[in-house]
Scaffold this active site. Structure first.
Site, PDB file in Angstrom:
ATOM      1  N   ASP A 129       0.813  -1.206   0.000  1.00 48.13           N
ATOM      2  CA  ASP A 129       0.000   0.000   0.000  1.00 48.13           C
ATOM      3  C   ASP A 129       0.853   1.265   0.000  1.00 48.13           C
ATOM      4  OD1 ASP A 129      -2.289  -1.571   0.102  1.00 48.13           O
ATOM      5  OD2 ASP A 129      -2.328  -1.568   2.286  1.00 48.13           O
ATOM      6  N   ARG A 130       0.283   2.334  -0.498  1.00 46.91           N
ATOM      7  CA  ARG A 130       0.980   3.627  -0.562  1.00 46.91           C
ATOM      8  C   ARG A 130       1.613   4.010   0.777  1.00 46.91           C
ATOM      9  NH1 ARG A 130      -0.915   8.622  -3.258  1.00 46.91           N
ATOM     10  NH2 ARG A 130      -2.921   7.569  -3.507  1.00 46.91           N
TER      11      ARG A 130
END
Length: 301
Positions: A129-130
């Site tokens: 995830d970012r």
């Protein structure tokens, strides 16, 4: 403006800072430590009892050095003709998509490795995830990506997670299936015709009873698996707005990835320690060790 202090004799970091920073409140010194504003020999340190040696250089800044969400260069952990492992910083997308116009790790790495007359092509093997930092793997061909993925069930994926609360029991396994809601872009936990199996193992490393550092291993690799599973258990990841409470930084780090190289058959281990701003999330309470004796699985059905 920063304070640069030379260590004259061995000491713990907090004791040294208290003696050197006359007029500073103890709470102010602690705040600087916990937010990553103190470095020793150029490395950010958050531990109050960090051991200093004679000759060390301690620097105390007003704010932590902010990491750019779009760096021009990425740290390469391993590379050969077939695969490249990097350390992705938090705040950076793994790859781009039609809805995102921000810079991403794939584009940065491709630009970093390409030459004017020899552009390089890369394929993402895994994604994180970012707002998760840590190990991210790419292949230099579509065939190599597929070859690695064909043995993905043998890969070992280990994360560090800082969660709200103190899990009881201290370790266990969550085996609830997961389903992605494309409309809400949120993963739902529990039985459903569209749900897929997901297994997450967790073990407490340290706790201050308000927040806990977990080591997490996943047998599967579903989207938002760790975040959704831990939130369902009642201990959401710190700073996870989607499954918990918004914060400055999400408490999730991809610590290590172990794979079998498709060509050589050798086991490769890619690992990168969590950054200082990750550990700063443990808040201001002193950590204490916990008993790691085996307990029954913490799967709730």
């Amino acid at each position: 403006m920063s304070e640069r202090l030379q260590v004259k004799e061995a000491s713990s970091l907090m004791v040294f800072l208290s003696a050197q920073l006359q007029g500073w409140a103890r709470s102010k010194i602690k705040q600087r430590l916990q937010t990553g504003c103190v470095s020793v020999n150029g490395i950010a340190i958050t531990q109050h009892d960090y051991a200093l040696s004679e000759g060390d250089l301690v620097e105390v800044g007003a704010t932590a050095k902010a990491a750019s969400s779009s760096p021009s260069q990425l740290e390469i952990l391993y590379s050969d003709r077939d695969i490249i492992a990097i350390n992705k910083p938090a705040g950076l997308l793994s790859v781009g998509n039609a809805k995102e116009t921000q810079q991403h790790a794939l584009a940065i790495l491709r630009n970093q490795l390409s030459r004017r007359t020899q552009p390089i092509k890369l394929w993402p093997v895994n994604r994180i995830d970012r707002d998760t930092s840590g190990v991210l793997l790419f292949a230099t061909s579509r065939e190599m990506r597929e070859a690695v993925m064909n043995k993905w069930d043998q890969a070992e994926k280990t994360y560090l997670a800082i969660v709200e609360g103190c899990p009881n029991p201290a370790q266990g396994t969550i085996d609830q299936p997961l389903r992605l809601d494309d409309v809400e872009y949120r993963v739902h936990v529990g039985a459903h015709p569209d749900a897929k199996p997901a297994i997450t193992h967790f073990k407490t490393e340290r706790t201050n009873n308000m927040r806990t550092l977990l080591q997490v291993q996943i047998d599967t690799g579903r989207q938002h698996q760790i975040r959704a599973h831990l939130s369902w258990l009642g201990y959401p990841v710190v700073g996870d707005e989607r499954y918990g409470t918004k914060g400055d930084r999400m408490g999730l780090h991809a610590l290590s990835l172990t794979i079998i190289h498709p060509k050589t058959g050798k086991e490769l281990v890619f690992e990168t320690p969590a950054p200082a701003d990750f550990f700063a999330l443990m808040n201001q309470t002193k950590l204490k060790a916990v008993d790691k004796k085996p307990v029954k699985a913490a799967s709730r059905k």
